[in-house]
Design a protein around this motif. Sequence first.
Motif, PDB file in Angstrom:
ATOM      1  N   SER A   1       0.840  -1.195   0.000  1.00 50.79           N
ATOM      2  CA  SER A   1       0.000   0.000   0.000  1.00 50.79           C
ATOM      3  C   SER A   1       0.877   1.248   0.000  1.00 50.79           C
ATOM      4  CB  SER A   1      -0.919   0.020   1.227  1.00 50.79           C
ATOM      5  OG  SER A   1      -1.510   1.298   1.407  1.00 50.79           O
ATOM      6  N   ARG A   2       0.739   2.067  -1.032  1.00 45.28           N
ATOM      7  CA  ARG A   2       1.519   3.309  -1.059  1.00 45.28           C
ATOM      8  C   ARG A   2       1.166   4.185   0.140  1.00 45.28           C
ATOM      9  NH1 ARG A   2       4.382   4.289  -5.584  1.00 45.28           N
ATOM     10  NH2 ARG A   2       3.862   3.109  -7.478  1.00 45.28           N
ATOM     11  N   ARG A   3      -0.122   4.285   0.430  1.00 48.43           N
ATOM     12  CA  ARG A   3      -0.590   5.172   1.506  1.00 48.43           C
ATOM     13  C   ARG A   3      -0.093   4.707   2.867  1.00 48.43           C
ATOM     14  NH1 ARG A   3      -5.800   5.124   4.398  1.00 48.43           N
ATOM     15  NH2 ARG A   3      -6.156   7.190   5.313  1.00 48.43           N
ATOM     16  N   CYS A   4      -0.192   3.413   3.136  1.00 43.22           N
ATOM     17  CA  CYS A   4       0.100   2.900   4.472  1.00 43.22           C
ATOM     18  C   CYS A   4       1.544   2.455   4.676  1.00 43.22           C
ATOM     19  CB  CYS A   4      -0.818   1.719   4.787  1.00 43.22           C
ATOM     20  SG  CYS A   4      -2.557   2.165   4.969  1.00 43.22           S
ATOM     21  N   ASP A   5       2.205   2.042   3.613  1.00 39.68           N
ATOM     22  CA  ASP A   5       3.522   1.429   3.766  1.00 39.68           C
ATOM     23  C   ASP A   5       4.666   2.234   3.156  1.00 39.68           C
ATOM     24  OD1 ASP A   5       2.198  -0.803   4.935  1.00 39.68           O
ATOM     25  OD2 ASP A   5       1.725  -1.539   2.928  1.00 39.68           O
ATOM     26  N   ALA A   6       4.340   3.151   2.254  1.00 40.83           N
ATOM     27  CA  ALA A   6       5.372   3.999   1.660  1.00 40.83           C
ATOM     28  C   ALA A   6       5.277   5.426   2.185  1.00 40.83           C
ATOM     29  CB  ALA A   6       5.268   3.977   0.137  1.00 40.83           C
ATOM     30  N   ASP A   7       4.094   6.031   2.058  1.00 41.36           N
ATOM     31  CA  ASP A   7       3.929   7.427   2.474  1.00 41.36           C
ATOM     32  C   ASP A   7       3.744   7.576   3.988  1.00 41.36           C
ATOM     33  OD1 ASP A   7       4.064   8.059  -0.214  1.00 41.36           O
ATOM     34  OD2 ASP A   7       1.884   8.059  -0.473  1.00 41.36           O
ATOM     35  N   GLY A   8       2.897   6.737   4.582  1.00 45.81           N
ATOM     36  CA  GLY A   8       2.596   6.858   6.009  1.00 45.81           C
ATOM     37  C   GLY A   8       3.803   6.798   6.925  1.00 45.81           C
ATOM     38  N   PRO A   9       4.705   5.831   6.738  1.00 43.01           N
ATOM     39  CA  PRO A   9       5.854   5.718   7.644  1.00 43.01           C
ATOM     40  C   PRO A   9       6.776   6.933   7.618  1.00 43.01           C
ATOM     41  CG  PRO A   9       5.576   3.711   6.345  1.00 43.01           C
ATOM     42  CD  PRO A   9       4.658   4.727   5.767  1.00 43.01           C
ATOM     43  N   ARG A  10       6.796   7.632   6.500  1.00 44.44           N
ATOM     44  CA  ARG A  10       7.717   8.768   6.373  1.00 44.44           C
ATOM     45  C   ARG A  10       7.388   9.886   7.344  1.00 44.44           C
ATOM     46  NH1 ARG A  10       7.453   8.401  -0.214  1.00 44.44           N
ATOM     47  NH2 ARG A  10       8.696   6.478  -0.379  1.00 44.44           N
ATOM     48  N   VAL A  11       6.154   9.932   7.813  1.00 46.10           N
ATOM     49  CA  VAL A  11       5.747  10.968   8.780  1.00 46.10           C
ATOM     50  C   VAL A  11       6.555  10.858  10.069  1.00 46.10           C
ATOM     51  CG1 VAL A  11       3.814  11.843  10.140  1.00 46.10           C
ATOM     52  CG2 VAL A  11       3.425  11.065   7.800  1.00 46.10           C
ATOM     53  N   VAL A  12       6.967   9.643  10.435  1.00 45.55           N
ATOM     54  CA  VAL A  12       7.732   9.456  11.666  1.00 45.55           C
ATOM     55  C   VAL A  12       9.198   9.176  11.387  1.00 45.55           C
ATOM     56  CG1 VAL A  12       5.727   8.690  12.976  1.00 45.55           C
ATOM     57  CG2 VAL A  12       7.124   6.992  11.801  1.00 45.55           C
ATOM     58  N   GLY A  13       9.630   9.401  10.158  1.00 44.80           N
ATOM     59  CA  GLY A  13      11.046   9.243   9.836  1.00 44.80           C
ATOM     60  C   GLY A  13      11.458   7.878   9.344  1.00 44.80           C
ATOM     61  N   ILE A  14      10.491   7.016   9.063  1.00 39.24           N
ATOM     62  CA  ILE A  14      10.786   5.707   8.474  1.00 39.24           C
ATOM     63  C   ILE A  14      10.776   5.857   6.957  1.00 39.24           C
ATOM     64  CG2 ILE A  14       9.968   3.333   8.201  1.00 39.24           C
ATOM     65  CD1 ILE A  14       8.548   3.676  10.927  1.00 39.24           C
ATOM     66  N   GLN A  15      11.781   5.302   6.287  1.00 41.91           N
ATOM     67  CA  GLN A  15      11.801   5.354   4.827  1.00 41.91           C
ATOM     68  C   GLN A  15      10.910   4.243   4.270  1.00 41.91           C
ATOM     69  OE1 GLN A  15      13.312   7.645   2.623  1.00 41.91           O
ATOM     70  NE2 GLN A  15      11.880   6.554   1.319  1.00 41.91           N
ATOM     71  N   GLY A  16       9.804   4.626   3.670  1.00 43.59           N
ATOM     72  CA  GLY A  16       8.843   3.650   3.171  1.00 43.59           C
ATOM     73  C   GLY A  16       9.051   3.322   1.706  1.00 43.59           C
ATOM     74  N   TYR A  17       8.761   2.073   1.365  1.00 41.92           N
ATOM     75  CA  TYR A  17       8.875   1.601  -0.010  1.00 41.92           C
ATOM     76  C   TYR A  17       7.599   0.859  -0.400  1.00 41.92           C
ATOM     77  CZ  TYR A  17      13.880   2.538   0.385  1.00 41.92           C
ATOM     78  OH  TYR A  17      15.101   3.150   0.566  1.00 41.92           O
ATOM     79  N   HIS A  18       7.228   1.013  -1.661  1.00 47.52           N
ATOM     80  CA  HIS A  18       6.038   0.329  -2.176  1.00 47.52           C
ATOM     81  C   HIS A  18       6.445  -0.958  -2.871  1.00 47.52           C
ATOM     82  CE1 HIS A  18       2.685  -0.066  -5.310  1.00 47.52           C
ATOM     83  NE2 HIS A  18       2.162  -0.376  -4.142  1.00 47.52           N
ATOM     84  N   LEU A  19       5.782  -2.050  -2.517  1.00 47.71           N
ATOM     85  CA  LEU A  19       5.989  -3.340  -3.170  1.00 47.71           C
ATOM     86  C   LEU A  19       4.883  -3.549  -4.187  1.00 47.71           C
ATOM     87  CD1 LEU A  19       7.541  -6.094  -3.225  1.00 47.71           C
ATOM     88  CD2 LEU A  19       5.847  -6.926  -1.576  1.00 47.71           C
TER      89      LEU A  19
END
Length: 211
Positions: free
Chosen positions: A170-188
């Motif tokens: 999920s782009r929203r939950c796993d790529a974009d969402g984590p970036r709010v707290v400083g996690i680098q998210g990637y879309h599979l």
Amino acid sequence: MTVAVIFDLFGTLLEIRNRQNPYRRLLRLGSQQGRAAYPGDLRWIMTNACGLQEAADFFGIKLSSIQLTELQSCLELELGSITLFEEALPALDLLRDRQIKIGVCSNLGGPYCSVARNLLPGLDGYALSAEVGLMKPDRAMYQHICTQLDVAPNQLSGSNAPNVLMIGDSRRCDADGPRVVGIQGYHLDRSGAGRFCDLLEFVAGINIGSG
């Protein structure tokens, strides 16, 4: 240097091969009884460790014994069809070999939690929505898994590499969402249209473990 990788579950590490959608069927029964569906229905299901009867009681949906048996059968069929993607364990083993902490952060209903834990035992952290009472992309959900892993995103000085990564379908939950707290998210994207189409490609492509 990367110290932790967080994975989504369904569509990422796990797949459901026989989808039955028992909770959606339950809500459809409610609609047939005149109960209007609400946007928060699915969220309640995902953030409460409840079974089908408990959900029906909460929503005021009346189930006959036959209906409950049919829904329970659908749930058991779906749970029994959950398997690991072929490359999931090899990808996790590569991370373990590099002493990278591994966590999962996923939105799922109560009955699915034990199945996920049984298929993926011994991880460093589990943030499962029905157990935590939170859902992605809630900021607190990502903070919860980081606390479990004892990691602090983006706090490595002198390095351009994020120290906590996340991947999911999920782009929203796993790529974009984590970036709010400083996690680098990637879309599979298992269709092959994106940067990463499987987890081994992800582990190799982001050069995990290097500074």
